[in-house]
Motif scaffolding. Structure first.
Motif, short mmCIF file in Angstrom:
data_model
loop_
_atom_site.label_atom_id
_atom_site.label_comp_id
_atom_site.label_asym_id
_atom_site.label_seq_id
_atom_site.Cartn_x
_atom_site.Cartn_y
_atom_site.Cartn_z
N THR A 27 0.83 -1.21 0.00
CA THR A 27 0.00 0.00 0.00
C THR A 27 0.86 1.25 0.00
N PHE A 28 1.96 1.23 0.74
CA PHE A 28 2.81 2.40 0.90
C PHE A 28 4.13 2.14 0.18
N THR A 29 4.25 2.72 -1.00
CA THR A 29 5.38 2.44 -1.89
C THR A 29 6.41 3.55 -1.94
N HIS A 30 6.05 4.75 -1.45
CA HIS A 30 6.92 5.92 -1.56
C HIS A 30 7.15 6.55 -0.19
N GLY A 31 8.26 7.30 -0.10
CA GLY A 31 8.54 8.08 1.09
C GLY A 31 8.75 9.53 0.71
N ARG A 32 8.42 10.43 1.65
CA ARG A 32 8.54 11.85 1.34
C ARG A 32 9.07 12.63 2.54
N THR A 33 10.11 13.47 2.31
CA THR A 33 10.54 14.51 3.24
C THR A 33 10.52 15.83 2.47
N ASN A 34 10.99 16.91 3.08
CA ASN A 34 11.01 18.17 2.34
C ASN A 34 12.12 18.22 1.28
N ILE A 35 13.07 17.26 1.31
CA ILE A 35 14.14 17.26 0.31
C ILE A 35 14.16 16.01 -0.56
N LYS A 36 13.36 15.01 -0.23
CA LYS A 36 13.38 13.77 -1.02
C LYS A 36 11.98 13.21 -1.11
N ASP A 37 11.54 12.92 -2.30
CA ASP A 37 10.23 12.32 -2.56
C ASP A 37 10.47 11.24 -3.61
N ASP A 38 10.46 9.97 -3.16
CA ASP A 38 10.92 8.92 -4.07
C ASP A 38 10.30 7.58 -3.65
N ILE A 39 10.43 6.61 -4.54
CA ILE A 39 9.99 5.26 -4.23
C ILE A 39 10.88 4.69 -3.13
N LEU A 40 10.27 3.95 -2.20
CA LEU A 40 11.06 3.22 -1.22
C LEU A 40 11.71 2.02 -1.91
N PRO A 41 12.93 1.67 -1.52
CA PRO A 41 13.57 0.53 -2.19
C PRO A 41 12.70 -0.73 -2.09
N PRO A 42 12.47 -1.42 -3.18
CA PRO A 42 11.68 -2.66 -3.11
C PRO A 42 12.34 -3.68 -2.18
N PHE A 43 11.52 -4.39 -1.44
CA PHE A 43 12.03 -5.40 -0.51
C PHE A 43 12.84 -6.45 -1.25
N SER A 44 12.43 -6.76 -2.46
CA SER A 44 13.14 -7.77 -3.26
C SER A 44 14.58 -7.34 -3.55
N ASP A 45 14.81 -6.03 -3.70
CA ASP A 45 16.16 -5.53 -3.92
C ASP A 45 17.05 -5.76 -2.70
N ILE A 46 16.48 -5.53 -1.52
CA ILE A 46 17.25 -5.75 -0.29
C ILE A 46 17.62 -7.22 -0.16
N LEU A 47 16.66 -8.10 -0.42
CA LEU A 47 16.91 -9.54 -0.29
C LEU A 47 17.97 -10.02 -1.27
N ALA A 48 18.08 -9.36 -2.41
CA ALA A 48 19.03 -9.79 -3.44
C ALA A 48 20.39 -9.12 -3.32
N SER A 49 20.58 -8.27 -2.31
CA SER A 49 21.81 -7.49 -2.18
C SER A 49 22.66 -7.98 -1.02
N THR A 50 23.90 -7.47 -0.94
CA THR A 50 24.86 -7.87 0.08
C THR A 50 24.96 -6.79 1.16
N LYS A 51 24.81 -7.19 2.42
CA LYS A 51 24.89 -6.23 3.51
C LYS A 51 26.34 -5.81 3.71
N VAL A 52 26.58 -4.47 3.78
CA VAL A 52 27.95 -3.96 3.91
C VAL A 52 28.17 -3.21 5.21
N GLN A 53 27.12 -2.79 5.87
CA GLN A 53 27.20 -2.19 7.20
C GLN A 53 25.78 -2.10 7.74
#
Length: 566
Positions: A142-168
């Motif tokens: 339901t909630f696909t985007h995030g917004r502040t006064n300087i950034k209004d963009d899609i939130l990273p898809p969960f699938s991208d996190i699962l497919a990526s390597t944690k670095v910190q």
């Protein structure tokens, strides 16, 4: 023939009436057999258990679904356990429902025609802590985007996190080399108009006018929204006391301290509508409905800052904070705080200040006073209810030295340098070169980079006339850092004479550089004496050499000033 227009008018009016929402009084309903309550009105309702709020219904949809929901806590996952919920106050206009835990009371102010509620937290027995927050974790489809006064963009898809390597911490690297991190939606919280998460049908927003309950000065940054890495929840954060970009925010709060009120607001996902509502809320602060004598008791502080050389302290940052404090203004956070900016003549007026005794602080924010390395402070500023505390003319002593050169405006920020001021983004400091040569009189400010991390030397070349060297002799080097992230060491030398070694053993850590900051972390300032005979006629070299480093850690630059000592 009888006209059909009255019939059409009646049908239109009837249809319009049916389309209007059916409002009901705000309510608190205890659940049977288990601890739990339902609160809301005719537009929305949420079921709250002993820790988590679930089943948030609005517009015919459960906005939480399988997500964790609404909860409050401190320092990680120390979440509050509600032992009771009751009606604190009921008026013809609203219902005040209070949820009580051992440490705090959380109030929900519910109006019958409002999608959402005001909230505020009152301290009862909080421990000393660094982070205090409330939040919603909502349905990730339901909630696909995030917004502040300087950034209004899609939130990273969960699938991208699962497919990526944690670095910190909470940071992942995709196969293409780009990064996902929750810190990219951070913001300077005293600039926020509203923030939240939204999609094509629904939006959930935090609107926080006033902000005097938040810790830190103008450069206080915090997390706002992100994609939860373990579950994919859309996270709407309300960090009301935090530490994510500073050295220390550990605080012990007086009993009765109030954080808020703020408005949690639901809508169709329209950012324009949320902006309009935010403007209304800011215009209404301080809220007249909060029947608390300490909250309503306010005065103002005014004055004019003039430098000792006669210049007005144009656009200086001014701050009302803790009285007689040994903490930096960024690290202050036990009481109430007011950040403002002087005008072009150094005048300031800070209104709606809670009554009490404050320390007053001021520092350069660049511009016509960008060469002023000193700061101004005065303690024992008493604010009385309904009164103006007129401080009059305040004389700010400068360092009063003759300049040789300066790189970067002294404003506690990395603005003006290469990559300084870009949107939050992880690993940007890795684009800074290991070695750099900057020539005074030839290089531009933008040739210097916002952050230094890689092993290597940045060299500043500058020429001095023989007459200047013989008549002046000694000098002072001022280094102003916009931030420092632990794990890097820097040797500072001039004409092969070592002036200082800045290391993790002497510099406390702020996480700015490795948490996506491009403007500031926590300000540090150093002065180093340069004795007679060190500077020479002709070409001189000032070298900043990184002798030890850790990936994405290091020095965030503000200003370098070399002046003759007088």
């Amino acid at each position: 023939m009888r006209s059909i227009f009255p019939i059409l008018s009646f049908l239109y009016a009837t249809a319009f009436a049916v389309a209007e929402p059916v409002l009901s009084k705000p309510f608190l309903t205890p659940l049977n057999s288990t601890t739990g309550w339902i609160i809301g009105n005719g537009l929305w309702n949420i079921t709250i258990g002993d820790v988590y709020g679930k089943k948030l219904f609005y517009g015919g949809r459960d906005l939480i679904g399988d997500a964790v929901g609404h909860y409050q806590g401190y320092d990680g996952e120390n979440n509050f356990v509600w032992t009771s919920a009751s009606i604190y106050k009921e008026t013809p206009e609203y219902l005040d429902v209070v949820f009580s835990a051992t440490e705090i009371d959380l109030h929900w102010i519910i109006y019958p025609d409002q999608a959402g509620a005001y909230q505020y937290v009152e301290n009862k027995a909080l421990p000393t802590l660094a982070v205090l927050r409330t939040l919603f974790r909502l349905d990730n489809t339901t909630f696909t985007h995030g917004r502040t006064n300087i950034k209004d963009d899609i939130l990273p898809p969960f699938s991208d996190i699962l497919a990526s390597t944690k670095v910190q911490d909470e940071t992942w690297q995709r196969a293409d080399g780009t990064f996902i991190t929750k810190y990219d939606f951070s913001d300077f919280i005293r600039n926020l108009d509203f923030h939240g998460v939204y999609g094509s049908e629904f939006g959930s927003w935090y609107i926080r006018p006033g902000r005097d309950y938040l810790n830190g000065n103008h450069l206080k940054q915090e997390l706002t929204v992100h994609r939860e890495s373990a579950t994919g929840d859309a996270v709407e954060l309300n960090v009301i006391h935090g530490s994510h970009f500073q050295v220390n925010s550990s605080a012990t709060f007086p009993v009765g301290k109030i954080w808020g009120p703020w408005l949690w607001y639901l809508n169709s996902g329209s950012t324009d509508d949320a902006a309009e509502r935010a403007a209304q809320e800011f215009a209404s602060w301080p809220y007249s409905w909060l029947n608390d004598s300490d909250y309503q008791s306010r005065g103002s502080v005014s004055g004019r800052l003039v430098l000792s050389d006669g210049r007005p302290a144009a656009n200086a940052s001014v701050f009302l904070g803790d009285n007689n404090s040994n903490k930096s203004t960024l690290d202050q956070g036990e009481h109430y705080y007011y950040a403002a900016t002087a005008d072009s003549q150094g005048n300031f007026n800070i209104s709606d200040v809670r009554t009490g005794t404050y320390g007053f602080y001021a520092w350069s924010d660049g511009g016509s006073i960008a060469n002023v390395s000193t700061t101004f402070s005065r303690n024992d500023i008493a604010v009385q209810n309904g009164d103006e505390t007129a401080l009059g003319l305040l004389t700010w002593e400068t360092q009063a030295r003759k300049p040789i050169f300066q790189i970067g405006e002294l404003d506690h920020k990395a603005l003006g340098f290469r990559n300084g001021g870009l949107l939050y983004q992880h690993a940007l400091v890795a684009q800074s070169p290991a070695n750099l040569t900057y020539t005074i009189g030839q290089s531009n400010e933008s040739d210097w980079y916002f952050g230094q991390s890689a092993l290597g030397a940045w060299t500043v070349l500058f020429d001095l006339a023989a007459a200047n060297v013989s008549s002046n002799g000694s000098a002072v080097l001022s280094l102003s850092l916009a931030g420092y992230s632990k794990g890097a060491s820097l040797d500072v030398s001039i004409n092969s004479n070592l002036l200082a070694s800045l290391t993790s053993t002497t510099l406390p850590n702020d996480p700015s550089l490795y948490r996506s900051a491009t403007i500031a972390g926590e300000w540090r300032y150093f002065e180093f004496d340069i004795g007679a005979g060190v500077l020479q006629a002709g070409t001189n070299s000032l070298v900043f050499e990184v002798t030890n480093t850790t990936l994405w850690r290091g020095f965030l630059w503000d200003s370098i000033i070399l002046e003759w000592k007088e």
